[in-house]
Design an enzyme around this catalytic site. Structure first.
Site, PDB file in Angstrom:
ATOM      1  N   LYS A  12      43.170  55.547  27.063  1.00 20.08           N
ATOM      2  CA  LYS A  12      41.867  54.876  27.103  1.00 20.08           C
ATOM      3  C   LYS A  12      41.412  54.599  28.541  1.00 20.08           C
ATOM      4  O   LYS A  12      42.210  54.683  29.483  1.00 20.08           O
ATOM      5  CB  LYS A  12      41.969  53.568  26.294  1.00 20.08           C
ATOM      6  CG  LYS A  12      42.222  53.799  24.795  1.00 20.08           C
ATOM      7  CD  LYS A  12      42.323  52.480  24.031  1.00 20.08           C
ATOM      8  CE  LYS A  12      42.512  52.727  22.537  1.00 20.08           C
ATOM      9  NZ  LYS A  12      42.602  51.449  21.768  1.00 20.08           N
ATOM     10  N   TYR A  52      36.273  55.837  14.788  1.00 21.98           N
ATOM     11  CA  TYR A  52      36.515  54.427  14.449  1.00 21.98           C
ATOM     12  C   TYR A  52      35.742  54.016  13.188  1.00 21.98           C
ATOM     13  O   TYR A  52      35.390  52.842  13.037  1.00 21.98           O
ATOM     14  CB  TYR A  52      36.179  53.528  15.640  1.00 21.98           C
ATOM     15  CG  TYR A  52      37.243  53.537  16.736  1.00 21.98           C
ATOM     16  CD1 TYR A  52      38.604  53.463  16.426  1.00 21.98           C
ATOM     17  CD2 TYR A  52      36.890  53.601  18.081  1.00 21.98           C
ATOM     18  CE1 TYR A  52      39.580  53.467  17.419  1.00 21.98           C
ATOM     19  CE2 TYR A  52      37.874  53.596  19.080  1.00 21.98           C
ATOM     20  CZ  TYR A  52      39.213  53.531  18.739  1.00 21.98           C
ATOM     21  OH  TYR A  52      40.181  53.520  19.725  1.00 21.98           O
ATOM     22  N   PHE A  60      33.778  43.669  16.421  1.00 23.16           N
ATOM     23  CA  PHE A  60      34.062  44.258  17.738  1.00 23.16           C
ATOM     24  C   PHE A  60      33.745  45.747  17.805  1.00 23.16           C
ATOM     25  O   PHE A  60      34.048  46.407  18.796  1.00 23.16           O
ATOM     26  CB  PHE A  60      35.532  44.019  18.122  1.00 23.16           C
ATOM     27  CG  PHE A  60      36.538  44.559  17.135  1.00 23.16           C
ATOM     28  CD1 PHE A  60      36.933  45.890  17.183  1.00 23.16           C
ATOM     29  CD2 PHE A  60      37.088  43.736  16.164  1.00 23.16           C
ATOM     30  CE1 PHE A  60      37.852  46.396  16.274  1.00 23.16           C
ATOM     31  CE2 PHE A  60      38.018  44.232  15.252  1.00 23.16           C
ATOM     32  CZ  PHE A  60      38.391  45.568  15.312  1.00 23.16           C
ATOM     33  N   ARG A  88      53.839  56.147  17.546  1.00 26.54           N
ATOM     34  CA  ARG A  88      53.338  54.799  17.216  1.00 26.54           C
ATOM     35  C   ARG A  88      54.361  53.733  17.605  1.00 26.54           C
ATOM     36  O   ARG A  88      54.016  52.652  18.057  1.00 26.54           O
ATOM     37  CB  ARG A  88      53.014  54.688  15.714  1.00 26.54           C
ATOM     38  CG  ARG A  88      51.746  55.387  15.270  1.00 26.54           C
ATOM     39  CD  ARG A  88      50.462  54.759  15.744  1.00 26.54           C
ATOM     40  NE  ARG A  88      50.190  53.441  15.228  1.00 26.54           N
ATOM     41  CZ  ARG A  88      48.988  52.861  15.254  1.00 26.54           C
ATOM     42  NH1 ARG A  88      47.929  53.504  15.766  1.00 26.54           N
ATOM     43  NH2 ARG A  88      48.808  51.648  14.800  1.00 26.54           N
ATOM     44  N   THR A  94      48.841  46.902  17.726  1.00 25.07           N
ATOM     45  CA  THR A  94      47.482  46.881  18.276  1.00 25.07           C
ATOM     46  C   THR A  94      47.278  45.741  19.282  1.00 25.07           C
ATOM     47  O   THR A  94      46.744  45.960  20.365  1.00 25.07           O
ATOM     48  CB  THR A  94      46.469  46.728  17.109  1.00 25.07           C
ATOM     49  OG1 THR A  94      46.751  47.733  16.134  1.00 25.07           O
ATOM     50  CG2 THR A  94      45.045  46.872  17.601  1.00 25.07           C
ATOM     51  N   ARG A 105      52.186  49.157  24.964  1.00 23.69           N
ATOM     52  CA  ARG A 105      51.187  48.080  24.916  1.00 23.69           C
ATOM     53  C   ARG A 105      51.775  46.741  25.348  1.00 23.69           C
ATOM     54  O   ARG A 105      51.136  45.981  26.081  1.00 23.69           O
ATOM     55  CB  ARG A 105      50.591  48.000  23.509  1.00 23.69           C
ATOM     56  CG  ARG A 105      49.560  49.108  23.244  1.00 23.69           C
ATOM     57  CD  ARG A 105      49.198  49.177  21.781  1.00 23.69           C
ATOM     58  NE  ARG A 105      48.014  50.005  21.534  1.00 23.69           N
ATOM     59  CZ  ARG A 105      47.604  50.343  20.321  1.00 23.69           C
ATOM     60  NH1 ARG A 105      48.275  49.957  19.240  1.00 23.69           N
ATOM     61  NH2 ARG A 105      46.519  51.093  20.176  1.00 23.69           N
ATOM     62  N   ASN A 115      44.006  48.106  25.228  1.00 30.29           N
ATOM     63  CA  ASN A 115      45.447  48.238  24.955  1.00 30.29           C
ATOM     64  C   ASN A 115      45.934  49.652  25.286  1.00 30.29           C
ATOM     65  O   ASN A 115      46.907  50.141  24.721  1.00 30.29           O
ATOM     66  CB  ASN A 115      45.753  47.846  23.510  1.00 30.29           C
ATOM     67  CG  ASN A 115      44.944  48.641  22.508  1.00 30.29           C
ATOM     68  OD1 ASN A 115      44.223  49.578  22.892  1.00 30.29           O
ATOM     69  ND2 ASN A 115      45.062  48.322  21.234  1.00 30.29           N
ATOM     70  N   HIS A 118      45.383  55.219  22.235  1.00 32.84           N
ATOM     71  CA  HIS A 118      45.204  55.446  20.796  1.00 32.84           C
ATOM     72  C   HIS A 118      46.252  56.451  20.343  1.00 32.84           C
ATOM     73  O   HIS A 118      46.541  57.403  21.064  1.00 32.84           O
ATOM     74  CB  HIS A 118      43.811  56.025  20.490  1.00 32.84           C
ATOM     75  CG  HIS A 118      43.738  56.579  19.097  1.00 32.84           C
ATOM     76  ND1 HIS A 118      43.483  55.780  18.004  1.00 32.84           N
ATOM     77  CD2 HIS A 118      43.975  57.826  18.609  1.00 32.84           C
ATOM     78  CE1 HIS A 118      43.548  56.528  16.898  1.00 32.84           C
ATOM     79  NE2 HIS A 118      43.838  57.769  17.238  1.00 32.84           N
ATOM     80  N   GLU A 129      42.369  63.931  13.289  1.00 34.07           N
ATOM     81  CA  GLU A 129      42.110  63.620  14.707  1.00 34.07           C
ATOM     82  C   GLU A 129      42.410  64.812  15.615  1.00 34.07           C
ATOM     83  O   GLU A 129      41.720  65.032  16.605  1.00 34.07           O
ATOM     84  CB  GLU A 129      42.915  62.379  15.119  1.00 34.07           C
ATOM     85  CG  GLU A 129      42.386  61.128  14.425  1.00 34.07           C
ATOM     86  CD  GLU A 129      43.208  59.874  14.663  1.00 34.07           C
ATOM     87  OE1 GLU A 129      44.229  59.940  15.384  1.00 34.07           O
ATOM     88  OE2 GLU A 129      42.830  58.820  14.115  1.00 34.07           O
TER      89      GLU A 129
END
Ligand code: UDP
Ligand code: MG
Length: 155
Positions: A12, A52, A60, A88, A94, A105, A115, A118, A129
């Site tokens: 990100k 998303y 948010f 993950r 998250t 994270r 964070n 993704h 994805e």
């Protein structure tokens, strides 16, 4: 017998701004995940509405979209044993303050939405994805001399 899977990761804008791209990629490399796709992606409103969609009714939603368009993101396709779950696990929960110590994270971030990363959270999500962000020609199958140690029995 464990399955070899591919999963989609996005680094990100906070990872780019904070000079953490190399540190994050290093963690995946050291685990033995193979990078089979790697590129910059400029996210758009349309792409983020899709990506998303599960968050479209959250307060948010506008904020996460704005955040994700601040800079290009780095897209990675990672391959390895049970790569979806393993990635993950390395990424962590998250909310960085609830993530387990040792995860990306928890170790490197403090708050949402920034964070850092993704990662696809299921086989179905990884499938959708990978198609959303990478063409087939942008994903490379290749052998590494370390495959025998990482994937095999070392001989
Ligand atoms: N997010 C946020 N506020 C929240 C929850 C999520 O800003 O209360 C952001 C955060 O960047 C998160 C992303 O929205 O990574 C996607 O949320 P999701 O629930 O899919 O979490 P993830 O799969 O990224 O762990
Ligand atoms: Mg998610």
């Amino acid at each position: 017998m464990s399955d070899i899977q591919r999963t989609l990761v996005l680094l990100k804008p906070d990872a780019l701004q904070r000079d953490l791209l190399g540190e994050i990629i290093r963690r995946f490399e050291f685990k033995g995940l193979k990078i089979v796709g790697l590129k910059f992606i400029r996210l758009t409103d349309e792409l983020l509405d899709e990506h998303y969609a599960h968050l479209s009714d959250k307060p948010f939603f506008a904020n996460i979209k704005k955040f994700m368009m601040q800079t290009p993101v780095v897209g990675l396709v990672l391959e390895g044993f049970e790569a979806i779950t393993e990635v993950r696990k390395i990424v962590g929960s998250t909310n960085p303050r609830q993530a387990d110590a040792g995860t990306i994270r928890a170790d490197l971030s403090m708050n949402v939405p920034s964070n850092l990363i993704h990662a696809s959270d299921s086989i179905e999500a990884a499938d959708a994805e990978l198609k959303r962000f990478f063409n087939d020609e942008e994903i490379f199958a290749y052998e590494k001399i370390t495959d025998r140690y990482v994937l095999g029995e070392g001989v």
